[in-house]
Design a protein around this motif. Structure first.
Motif, PDB file in Angstrom:
ATOM      1  N   ASP A  13       0.850  -1.183   0.000  1.00 24.72           N
ATOM      2  CA  ASP A  13       0.000   0.000   0.000  1.00 24.72           C
ATOM      3  C   ASP A  13       0.890   1.238   0.000  1.00 24.72           C
ATOM      4  N   ALA A  14       0.292   2.386   0.152  1.00 21.37           N
ATOM      5  CA  ALA A  14       1.051   3.625  -0.009  1.00 21.37           C
ATOM      6  C   ALA A  14       2.082   3.828   1.106  1.00 21.37           C
ATOM      7  N   TYR A  15       1.685   3.511   2.344  1.00 19.92           N
ATOM      8  CA  TYR A  15       2.546   3.789   3.493  1.00 19.92           C
ATOM      9  C   TYR A  15       2.500   2.617   4.468  1.00 19.92           C
ATOM     10  N   CYS A  16       3.575   2.462   5.239  1.00 16.47           N
ATOM     11  CA  CYS A  16       3.544   1.523   6.362  1.00 16.47           C
ATOM     12  C   CYS A  16       2.470   2.014   7.334  1.00 16.47           C
ATOM     13  N   GLY A  17       1.630   1.096   7.767  1.00 15.38           N
ATOM     14  CA  GLY A  17       0.564   1.469   8.682  1.00 15.38           C
ATOM     15  C   GLY A  17      -0.720   1.885   7.992  1.00 15.38           C
ATOM     16  N   SER A  18      -0.758   1.822   6.669  1.00 12.23           N
ATOM     17  CA  SER A  18      -1.976   2.150   5.938  1.00 12.23           C
ATOM     18  C   SER A  18      -2.877   0.932   5.847  1.00 12.23           C
ATOM     19  N   GLY A  19      -3.867   0.981   4.973  1.00  7.46           N
ATOM     20  CA  GLY A  19      -4.902  -0.043   4.978  1.00  7.46           C
ATOM     21  C   GLY A  19      -4.557  -1.334   4.284  1.00  7.46           C
ATOM     22  N   TRP A  20      -3.431  -1.403   3.606  1.00  8.80           N
ATOM     23  CA  TRP A  20      -2.952  -2.622   2.956  1.00  8.80           C
ATOM     24  C   TRP A  20      -3.945  -3.137   1.915  1.00  8.80           C
ATOM     25  N   HIS A  21      -3.849  -2.551   0.758  1.00  9.70           N
ATOM     26  CA  HIS A  21      -4.820  -2.789  -0.297  1.00  9.70           C
ATOM     27  C   HIS A  21      -4.584  -4.104  -1.022  1.00  9.70           C
ATOM     28  N   TYR A  22      -3.318  -4.473  -1.200  1.00 13.21           N
ATOM     29  CA  TYR A  22      -2.977  -5.669  -1.975  1.00 13.21           C
ATOM     30  C   TYR A  22      -2.303  -6.688  -1.070  1.00 13.21           C
ATOM     31  N   TRP A  23      -2.723  -7.961  -1.221  1.00 16.93           N
ATOM     32  CA  TRP A  23      -2.200  -9.037  -0.392  1.00 16.93           C
ATOM     33  C   TRP A  23      -1.768 -10.216  -1.246  1.00 16.93           C
ATOM     34  N   GLY A  24      -0.740 -10.912  -0.780  1.00 14.76           N
ATOM     35  CA  GLY A  24      -0.366 -12.177  -1.389  1.00 14.76           C
ATOM     36  C   GLY A  24      -1.147 -13.320  -0.774  1.00 14.76           C
ATOM     37  N   GLN A  25      -0.854 -14.533  -1.251  1.00 12.77           N
ATOM     38  CA  GLN A  25      -1.623 -15.697  -0.828  1.00 12.77           C
ATOM     39  C   GLN A  25      -1.042 -16.368   0.414  1.00 12.77           C
ATOM     40  N   GLY A  26       0.170 -16.008   0.786  1.00 11.18           N
ATOM     41  CA  GLY A  26       0.788 -16.538   1.990  1.00 11.18           C
ATOM     42  C   GLY A  26       1.731 -17.696   1.728  1.00 11.18           C
ATOM     43  N   THR A  27       2.690 -17.859   2.635  1.00 10.00           N
ATOM     44  CA  THR A  27       3.604 -18.988   2.590  1.00 10.00           C
ATOM     45  C   THR A  27       3.792 -19.502   4.019  1.00 10.00           C
ATOM     46  N   GLN A  28       3.769 -20.822   4.170  1.00  5.73           N
ATOM     47  CA  GLN A  28       3.819 -21.432   5.498  1.00  5.73           C
ATOM     48  C   GLN A  28       5.257 -21.514   5.991  1.00  5.73           C
TER      49      GLN A  28
END
Length: 118
Positions: free
Chosen positions: A98-113
Motif C-alpha cells: 500500500d502507499a505507506y507503512c501502517g496504511s490499509g494494505w490494499h494488496y495481499w499475497g496468498q501466503g507462505t507457510q
C-alpha cells in the motif's frame, strides 16, 4: 492484474534461518510500502515488518534483531530474512502493499507457510 506472490517458506529447525520473498506482478513494488504479516494457528494476524518506498524499515518487537526486510528493485521483490527462528515464529506469512507503512494494505499475497520445529 496486480499480484503479490510469496515464496521461501518451509520447515526449519529452531535456531535456523529462512528467507521469504514477495514478488510483484503487474505493478512496481518500489513505489509502495511493503509489509510482512503472519498468522499462527488460533491467533490474530500480526504485523512483522514493513519497508517504506524510501526504504525506511520497521519491525515488531518480537522480531527485532532477528529479521531483516530489504528490497531488490531490479527483481521487483522484497525479502524478509529470518534468523534465530523459534517455534513461536511458526505461521502463515503474508506480504501486502500500500502507499505507506501502517496504511490499509490494499494488496495481499496468498501466503507462505513457515514451520519451526525440531
Amino acid at each position: 492484474q496486480l499480484q503479490l506472490v510469496e515464496s521461501g517458506g518451509g520447515l526449519v529447525q529452531p535456531g535456523g534461518s529462512l528467507r521469504l520473498s514477495c514478488a510483484g506482478s503487474g505493478f512496481t513494488l518500489d513505489v509502495y510500502a511493503i509489509g510482512w504479516f503472519r498468522q499462527a494457528p488460533g491467533r490474530e494476524l500480526e504485523g512483522v515488518s514493513c519497508i517504506s518506498s524510501n526504504t525506511s524499515t520497521y519491525y515488531a518487537d518480537s522480531v527485532k534483531g532477528r529479521f531483516t526486510i530489504s528490497r531488490e528493485n531490479a527483481k521487483n521483490t522484497v525479502y524478509l530474512e529470518m534468523d534465530s527462528l523459534s517455534p513461536e515464529d511458526t505461521g502463515v506469512y503474508y506480504c501486502a502493499a500500500d502507499a505507506y507503512c501502517g496504511s490499509g494494505w490494499h494488496y495481499w499475497g496468498q501466503g507462505t507457510q513457515v514451520t519451526v520445529s525440531s
